[in-house]
Design a protein around this motif. Structure first.
Motif, PDB file in Angstrom:
ATOM      1  N   UNK A 283       5.686   4.884  -9.726  1.00 46.99           N
ATOM      2  CA  UNK A 283       4.587   4.761 -10.680  1.00 46.99           C
ATOM      3  C   UNK A 283       3.425   3.975 -10.077  1.00 46.99           C
ATOM      4  N   UNK A 284       3.724   2.930  -9.307  1.00 45.82           N
ATOM      5  CA  UNK A 284       2.674   2.159  -8.638  1.00 45.82           C
ATOM      6  C   UNK A 284       1.908   3.035  -7.643  1.00 45.82           C
ATOM      7  N   UNK A 285       2.612   3.884  -6.903  1.00 46.60           N
ATOM      8  CA  UNK A 285       1.941   4.796  -5.974  1.00 46.60           C
ATOM      9  C   UNK A 285       0.987   5.715  -6.737  1.00 46.60           C
ATOM     10  N   UNK A 286       1.433   6.211  -7.885  1.00 42.87           N
ATOM     11  CA  UNK A 286       0.565   7.058  -8.712  1.00 42.87           C
ATOM     12  C   UNK A 286      -0.633   6.262  -9.218  1.00 42.87           C
ATOM     13  N   UNK A 287      -0.418   5.014  -9.624  1.00 38.64           N
ATOM     14  CA  UNK A 287      -1.520   4.175 -10.100  1.00 38.64           C
ATOM     15  C   UNK A 287      -2.523   3.899  -8.978  1.00 38.64           C
ATOM     16  N   UNK A 288      -2.033   3.694  -7.752  1.00 40.03           N
ATOM     17  CA  UNK A 288      -2.942   3.494  -6.627  1.00 40.03           C
ATOM     18  C   UNK A 288      -3.769   4.757  -6.368  1.00 40.03           C
ATOM     19  N   UNK A 289      -3.145   5.913  -6.455  1.00 41.21           N
ATOM     20  CA  UNK A 289      -3.879   7.169  -6.305  1.00 41.21           C
ATOM     21  C   UNK A 289      -4.944   7.287  -7.399  1.00 41.21           C
ATOM     22  N   UNK A 290      -4.593   6.887  -8.620  1.00 40.25           N
ATOM     23  CA  UNK A 290      -5.557   6.902  -9.725  1.00 40.25           C
ATOM     24  C   UNK A 290      -6.703   5.935  -9.461  1.00 40.25           C
ATOM     25  N   UNK A 291      -6.402   4.789  -8.865  1.00 41.20           N
ATOM     26  CA  UNK A 291      -7.452   3.835  -8.528  1.00 41.20           C
ATOM     27  C   UNK A 291      -8.449   4.414  -7.541  1.00 41.20           C
ATOM     28  N   UNK A 292      -7.957   5.121  -6.529  1.00 41.82           N
ATOM     29  CA  UNK A 292      -8.854   5.758  -5.556  1.00 41.82           C
ATOM     30  C   UNK A 292      -9.733   6.791  -6.266  1.00 41.82           C
ATOM     31  N   UNK A 293      -9.126   7.597  -7.129  1.00 45.71           N
ATOM     32  CA  UNK A 293      -9.902   8.603  -7.854  1.00 45.71           C
ATOM     33  C   UNK A 293     -10.946   7.942  -8.752  1.00 45.71           C
ATOM     34  N   UNK A 294     -10.602   6.834  -9.380  1.00 46.64           N
ATOM     35  CA  UNK A 294     -11.570   6.120 -10.219  1.00 46.64           C
ATOM     36  C   UNK A 294     -12.775   5.698  -9.395  1.00 46.64           C
TER      37      UNK A 294
ATOM     38  N   UNK B 237       0.863  -1.175   0.000  1.00 46.37           N
ATOM     39  CA  UNK B 237       0.000   0.000   0.000  1.00 46.37           C
ATOM     40  C   UNK B 237       0.901   1.228   0.000  1.00 46.37           C
ATOM     41  N   UNK B 238       0.832   2.019  -1.053  1.00 46.02           N
ATOM     42  CA  UNK B 238       1.780   3.114  -1.257  1.00 46.02           C
ATOM     43  C   UNK B 238       1.133   4.500  -1.223  1.00 46.02           C
TER      44      UNK B 238
END
Length: 150
Positions: free
Chosen positions: A64-75, A21-22
Motif C-alpha cells: 500500500x505504501x508503494x501505491x501511495x508513493x506512486x500516487x504522490x508522484x502522480x500528484x 523508497x518503494x
C-alpha cells in the motif's frame, strides 16, 4: 502524453530514500489521470529478515505504501512541472483495501494509480498492485498536499 522516469528522477519527486523508497521506475504517466510504475521485489529487502523467517512475504502495508508513493508522484506531475522542496504529499487515508496474492522475492509489482477526485489539496486514487496479470492488492487511497515544515 506518456513519460518514463528512472529512480534518479523519481527521487526528485519523493522525499523517500533507501530503505523506504518503494518505486523503482515509472513506465507511464498521464498528468491529471494515471500513472503506471514498477517495484522490483528482491530478497535483499530489509523487511524479509523478519517477515517471515524461512517464508519471505512482502508486508501488505508496504504494498500500500508503494501505491501511495506512486500516487504522490502522480500528484506532483499533475499540478506542477517541477517538484518543490516546500510541498509534500502525505498518505491521508485508505478505503476498501484487499489483498489477493502474496508478494515474494523475485516478483515485480506493477503499481497502477488513477485519480478519482481532487479537491483542495486532497487527492483520491483507485490503486492496484499486480504481479504479472494477477491482482496482488487494491485500495482507494487518499493523499493530502501539505507544506513542508522545516
Amino acid at each position: 502524453m506518456s513519460e518514463q522516469m528512472d529512480v534518479v528522477e523519481i527521487m526528485k519527486y519523493l522525499p523517500h530514500r533507501y530503505p523506504f523508497l518503494l518505486v523503482d521506475r515509472v513506465l507511464e504517466v498521464e498528468p491529471g489521470k494515471t500513472l503506471k510504475a514498477l517495484k522490483n521485489v528482491t530478497m535483499n529487502e530489509p523487511f524479509f529478515q523478519g517477515h517471515f523467517p524461512g517464508y519471505p512475504v512482502m508486508p501488505g502495508v508496504l504494498i500500500l505504501e508503494a501505491l501511495a508513493q506512486a500516487a504522490g508522484v502522480l500528484s506532483f506531475k499533475s499540478v506542477e512541472n517541477q517538484p518543490s522542496a516546500d510541498t509534500l504529499y502525505f498518505f491521508a487515508g485508505i478505503d476498501n483495501a484487499r489483498f489477493k496474492r502474496q508478494v515474494v522475492p523475485g516478483d515485480q509489482l506493477t503499481l497502477q494509480v488513477e485519480i478519482i477526485a481532487h479537491k483542495r489539496g486532497i487527492w483520491k486514487y483507485k490503486a492496484q498492485a499486480l504481479v504479472g496479470d494477477e491482482l496482488a492488492a487494491e485500495a482507494e487511497l487518499m493523499v493530502a498536499q501539505r507544506e513542508a515544515k522545516r
